[in-house]
Design an enzyme around this catalytic site. Structure first.
Site, PDB file in Angstrom:
ATOM      1  N   GLU A 260      62.818  13.999 -10.603  1.00 55.72           N
ATOM      2  CA  GLU A 260      63.241  14.854 -11.725  1.00 55.72           C
ATOM      3  C   GLU A 260      63.629  16.257 -11.238  1.00 55.72           C
ATOM      4  O   GLU A 260      62.843  16.930 -10.573  1.00 55.72           O
ATOM      5  CB  GLU A 260      62.120  14.926 -12.771  1.00 55.72           C
ATOM      6  CG  GLU A 260      62.594  15.556 -14.067  1.00 55.72           C
ATOM      7  CD  GLU A 260      61.536  15.492 -15.164  1.00 55.72           C
ATOM      8  OE1 GLU A 260      60.789  14.493 -15.253  1.00 55.72           O
ATOM      9  OE2 GLU A 260      61.465  16.468 -15.936  1.00 55.72           O
TER      10      GLU A 260
ATOM     11  N   LYS B  73      52.671  14.775 -20.246  1.00 51.33           N
ATOM     12  CA  LYS B  73      53.709  14.196 -19.366  1.00 51.33           C
ATOM     13  C   LYS B  73      54.165  15.257 -18.368  1.00 51.33           C
ATOM     14  O   LYS B  73      54.355  14.983 -17.182  1.00 51.33           O
ATOM     15  CB  LYS B  73      54.876  13.679 -20.212  1.00 51.33           C
ATOM     16  CG  LYS B  73      55.922  12.922 -19.427  1.00 51.33           C
ATOM     17  CD  LYS B  73      57.018  13.812 -18.844  1.00 51.33           C
ATOM     18  CE  LYS B  73      58.042  12.989 -18.088  1.00 51.33           C
ATOM     19  NZ  LYS B  73      59.020  13.815 -17.375  1.00 51.33           N
TER      20      LYS B  73
ATOM     21  N   ASP C 123      47.542   6.090  -5.474  1.00 46.71           N
ATOM     22  CA  ASP C 123      47.964   5.183  -6.547  1.00 46.71           C
ATOM     23  C   ASP C 123      48.221   5.994  -7.830  1.00 46.71           C
ATOM     24  O   ASP C 123      47.295   6.309  -8.575  1.00 46.71           O
ATOM     25  CB  ASP C 123      46.846   4.146  -6.747  1.00 46.71           C
ATOM     26  CG  ASP C 123      47.195   3.106  -7.801  1.00 46.71           C
ATOM     27  OD1 ASP C 123      48.147   3.323  -8.580  1.00 46.71           O
ATOM     28  OD2 ASP C 123      46.503   2.072  -7.851  1.00 46.71           O
TER      29      ASP C 123
ATOM     30  N   HIS D 212      66.164  23.828 -16.909  1.00 46.23           N
ATOM     31  CA  HIS D 212      66.297  22.389 -16.706  1.00 46.23           C
ATOM     32  C   HIS D 212      67.742  22.019 -16.388  1.00 46.23           C
ATOM     33  O   HIS D 212      68.028  21.310 -15.433  1.00 46.23           O
ATOM     34  CB  HIS D 212      65.860  21.702 -18.005  1.00 46.23           C
ATOM     35  CG  HIS D 212      65.383  20.310 -17.804  1.00 46.23           C
ATOM     36  ND1 HIS D 212      64.104  20.029 -17.415  1.00 46.23           N
ATOM     37  CD2 HIS D 212      66.017  19.130 -17.929  1.00 46.23           C
ATOM     38  CE1 HIS D 212      63.961  18.739 -17.316  1.00 46.23           C
ATOM     39  NE2 HIS D 212      65.121  18.170 -17.617  1.00 46.23           N
TER      40      HIS D 212
HETATM   41  C1  MEV Z   1      59.808  17.288 -18.826  1.00 42.36           C
HETATM   42  O1  MEV Z   1      59.736  16.336 -17.807  1.00 42.36           O
HETATM   43  C2  MEV Z   1      58.438  17.839 -19.110  1.00 42.36           C
HETATM   44  C3  MEV Z   1      58.354  18.793 -20.313  1.00 42.36           C
HETATM   45  O2  MEV Z   1      58.878  18.161 -21.478  1.00 42.36           O
HETATM   46  C4  MEV Z   1      56.884  19.111 -20.499  1.00 42.36           C
HETATM   47  C5  MEV Z   1      56.549  19.866 -21.761  1.00 42.36           C
HETATM   48  O3  MEV Z   1      57.296  19.781 -22.753  1.00 42.36           O
HETATM   49  O4  MEV Z   1      55.505  20.524 -21.747  1.00 42.36           O
HETATM   50  C6  MEV Z   1      59.161  20.028 -20.076  1.00 42.36           C
END
Ligand code: MEV
Length: 425
Positions: free
Chosen positions: A85, A265, A281, A378
């Site tokens: 990513e 996530k 793992d 991003h």
């Molecule tokens: C993207 O991989 C992760 C985010 O969505 C985490 C978040 O929103 O805190 C940017």
């Protein structure tokens, strides 16, 4: 035509590829070329990879990167990360630099106990089962002596075995709930071998063993990492406001599962990347982390934040079952190198490093989300992916990167800009 094949694993690699190309590739030549491109030119190294799993036909690799400038418990570290990513490593590096001038990260391991269970059914008298368990408990431990002797020398082994009655939830269902210390290894094979030996020693008429397996839920293999600074140091302008927004963002992830899953996530972006880079793992770690996030019966944020006496404090508490010996950690050359880059951590130190990577990632995400928004950074990082997708050449890339230093990146805006460069209008 049926595509079911027997004896696939017995075919040679090229026979496997031929079968695949014949049955599933649209362009056989191109497909075979792609597999060939990702094959390692060093035959010995390729063989090592081939032998990790069955039916290998090539390698699927992800970028391996470094996030420098982490200060953890006063020690300066560069953290290796394996991830595809775009913005994850940049975010980690940015956060590491930010906290490096504010005392860095403080991390400590709370506990290291792991769990395995022998699941069985029993229809008889429960107090007789309890008596039987008490009478045989020492023998169950002795039954594992041949497996645990090395581990005991390293301070690990079986900590306790408990009989658990689960019949209120499932008819006739009981468990032997076993606690382990596994030193610097993740201990999956060790735990499973012990459990199977325990199950054989425990089984008798009336007791039917269903299965014996470790648990990837490890709430007692827990690590905490933290950062703190005075509010003035939190942000150049409107530090109070932004520190409060940050804390509120964490509070939202504590009460709103839709947000909590995305929040966590983001944490796992950092955690998994280091776990993978060190040959650990990541599926086990992810499963355990998400289960821990739901430990109170509701899925919540794994991080916490507060403002107290003018201080901003941000921390994570997460279960991490990791190893620095065993598994792929010493077998995969890059995993081995990762351990070297990390200055040869033991399992507890690696737990601290990985927790810090998760906290750093969450910090970067929340700071962006509560200030500029996530897309600015991003999409800047994603620009190269868009350019590669559009097959821009080196010169076109340079021009477009310059152009998008000032403008917002989107797929259509980049495509339009490239079109202009190529056609002149
Ligand atoms: C993207 O991989 C992760 C985010 O969505 C985490 C978040 O929103 O805190 C940017």
């Amino acid at each position: 035509m049926s595509k079911v094949i027997t004896g696939f694993s017995k075919l040679s690699k090229s026979e496997k590829i031929d079968w695949l190309a014949e049955n599933y590739f649209q362009d056989k030549k191109k497909g075979i070329e792609t597999l060939e491109q990702y094959k390692n030119q060093d035959a010995k190294l390729q063989q090592l990879h081939d032998e990790f799993i069955e039916n290998t036909i090539s390698n699927f690799y992800v970028p391996y990167a470094i996030a420098p400038n982490f200060i953890i418990n006063g020690k300066s570290l560069a953290i290796p990360m394996a991830i595809e990513e775009s913005s994850v490593v940049a975010a980690a590096a940015l956060t590491a630099k930010f906290w490096s001038t504010k005392g860095g990260f403080i991390a400590n391991v709370i506990s290291t106990t792991k769990i395995g269970q022998v699941h069985f059914t029993y229809k008889g008298n429960v107090s007789e089962l309890r008596q039987y368990f008490s009478s045989i408990k020492d023998d169950l431990i002795i039954a594992t002596d041949h497996i645990t002797s090395n581990m005991r020398k390293r301070g690990g082994g079986i900590v306790d075995i408990e009989l658990r009655d689960k019949t209120e939830e499932l008819e006739d269902y009981f468990q032997l709930h076993v606690k382990f210390e596994t030193g610097d290894s993740m201990g999956a094979n060790f735990i499973n071998s012990c459990l199977e030996a325990i199950a054989s020693a425990f089984e008798k008429e009336g007791i039917s063993i269903i299965m014996s397996i470790l648990s990837n839920y490890v709430p007692e293999c827990l690590v905490r990492a933290e950062v703190s600074c005075s509010i003035e140091d939190f942000f150049e302008e409107d530090a109070d406001l932004y520190a409060q927004k940050f804390v509120q963002a964490v509070e939202i992830a504590k009460i709103e599962p839709y947000r909590a899953v995305t929040h966590n996530k983001g944490i796992m972006n950092g955690i998994d990347a280091v776990v993978l880079a060190t040959g650990n793992d990541f599926r086990a770690v992810a499963a355990g982390a998400h289960a821990y996030a739901a430990k109170d019966g509701k899925y919540k944020s794994l991080t916490h934040a507060k403002i107290e006496d003018g201080q901003f404090k941000f921390w994570i508490e997460i279960p991490l079952s990791l190893g620095t010996v065993g598994g792929l950690t010493k077998l995969h050359p890059l995993a081995k190198l990762s351990m070297e880059i990390l200055q040869g951590p033991n399992a507890s130190e690696l737990m601290q490093i990985v927790a810090v990577a998760g906290l750093a990632q969450n910090f970067a995400a929340l700071r962006a989300l509560t200030t500029t928004g996530i897309q600015q950074g991003h999409m800047k990082m994603h620009l190269m992916n868009i350019l590669n997708q559009l097959e821009a050449n080196v010169h076109e890339k340079e021009l477009i990167i310059q152009e998008f230093k000032k403008n917002a990146v989107s797929h259509s805006a980049v495509a339009e800009c490239l079109h202009k460069i190529r056609t002149g209008h």
